[in-house]
Design a protein around this motif. Structure first.
Motif, mmCIF file in Angstrom:
data_model
loop_
_atom_site.group_PDB
_atom_site.id
_atom_site.type_symbol
_atom_site.label_atom_id
_atom_site.label_comp_id
_atom_site.label_asym_id
_atom_site.label_seq_id
_atom_site.Cartn_x
_atom_site.Cartn_y
_atom_site.Cartn_z
ATOM 1 N N THR A 95 2.686 -0.413 -3.999
ATOM 2 C CA THR A 95 2.584 -1.636 -4.803
ATOM 3 C C THR A 95 1.133 -2.088 -4.963
ATOM 4 O O THR A 95 0.689 -2.421 -6.063
ATOM 5 N N ILE A 96 0.388 -2.078 -3.871
ATOM 6 C CA ILE A 96 -1.013 -2.513 -3.903
ATOM 7 C C ILE A 96 -1.856 -1.561 -4.751
ATOM 8 O O ILE A 96 -2.645 -1.991 -5.596
ATOM 9 N N ALA A 99 -9.744 2.875 -0.887
ATOM 10 C CA ALA A 99 -8.623 3.313 -0.053
ATOM 11 C C ALA A 99 -8.633 2.610 1.306
ATOM 12 O O ALA A 99 -7.600 2.101 1.755
ATOM 13 N N ASN A 100 -9.783 2.566 1.960
ATOM 14 C CA ASN A 100 -9.866 1.869 3.248
ATOM 15 C C ASN A 100 -9.603 0.385 3.079
ATOM 16 O O ASN A 100 -8.984 -0.248 3.933
ATOM 17 N N ASN A 129 -10.123 5.951 -9.347
ATOM 18 C CA ASN A 129 -9.116 4.995 -8.898
ATOM 19 C C ASN A 129 -8.628 5.432 -7.516
ATOM 20 O O ASN A 129 -9.127 6.399 -6.940
ATOM 21 N N ILE A 130 -7.673 4.707 -6.970
ATOM 22 C CA ILE A 130 -7.199 4.993 -5.615
ATOM 23 C C ILE A 130 -6.023 5.970 -5.688
ATOM 24 O O ILE A 130 -5.111 5.796 -6.493
ATOM 25 N N ALA A 163 -6.183 -4.216 4.123
ATOM 26 C CA ALA A 163 -5.591 -5.438 3.570
ATOM 27 C C ALA A 163 -4.092 -5.548 3.812
ATOM 28 O O ALA A 163 -3.543 -6.653 3.784
ATOM 29 N N ILE A 164 -3.427 -4.452 4.062
ATOM 30 C CA ILE A 164 -1.963 -4.482 4.203
ATOM 31 C C ILE A 164 -1.482 -5.485 5.250
ATOM 32 O O ILE A 164 -0.560 -6.258 4.969
#
Length: 198
Positions: A90-91, A22-23, A69-70, A28-29
């Protein structure tokens, strides 16, 4: 002493739960938005790291391994305030699909006794449903109780009067007056009652 050589009694009967990512997504965004990083390369790199860590857990002797998963980061107050819900969705979707495929291949090849994917994405979406939030007495699923007003002042288009109001009413600006009504405690994390559902 390394993790693999640690003297852990009954490690074969213990359960390891791996939850990461998650972090990494939130960090990365900006690079993805600036075209410095593609969603595909990000998802590949992070899922490769997870598979590597799963192998380390197996090598250490764990026979019961779960990987999460996230969750849907597009639902958290921080992503809503930063207006990055589409990017987050999306990511997370691309990563979760690749993670499922890679961990399925790893689990079959590793011949692990007990392996499963913990679907935190579906869990949080279900927890955010009207049926569950009503049962919990939650009426606000988009704002956080702690720090939400201050963070909104820093990230949003607020007037000076709002800033002055927050200065004079600092307790309300830092901690909401109705914490039981909030799904999220802070801009990133669910409140205590939601955590208990885990």
């Amino acid at each position: 002493m390394s993790f693999a050589s640690a003297n852990v009694p009954n490690i074969a009967n213990s359960t390891a739960i791996l939850e990461i990512g998650a972090n990494d997504v939130m960090n990365a965004i900006p690079d993805i938005l600036d075209n410095k990083l593609s969603i595909g390369s990000f998802a590949k790199s992070l899922s490769d790291k997870v598979v590597s860590q799963l192998q380390m857990l197996k090598s250490a002797g764990f026979k019961n391994i779960y990987v999460a998963n996230i969750p849907p980061l597009d639902k958290i107050p921080l992503m809503i305030m930063q207006k990055q819900t589409k990017e987050a969705r999306t990511i997370v979707s691309a990563y979760n699909q690749l993670l499922l495929a890679k961990t399925d291949i790893w689990a079959k090849a590793s011949n692990i006794s007990n392996f499963a994917m913990l679907d935190m994405n579906m869990f949080l979406q279900t927890a955010l449903s009207k049926t569950v939030t009503k049962a919990l007495g939650v009426s606000d699923t988009t704002n956080s109780c702690v720090g939400g007003e201050i963070l909104e002042l820093l990230t949003g288009s607020s007037s000076w009067t709002s800033l002055l109001d927050s200065e004079f009413n600092i307790k309300e600006a830092i901690i909401c007056s109705d914490p039981q009504a909030h799904f999220f405690w802070d801009p990133l994390h669910p409140a205590d009652r939601v955590h208990r559902l885990f």
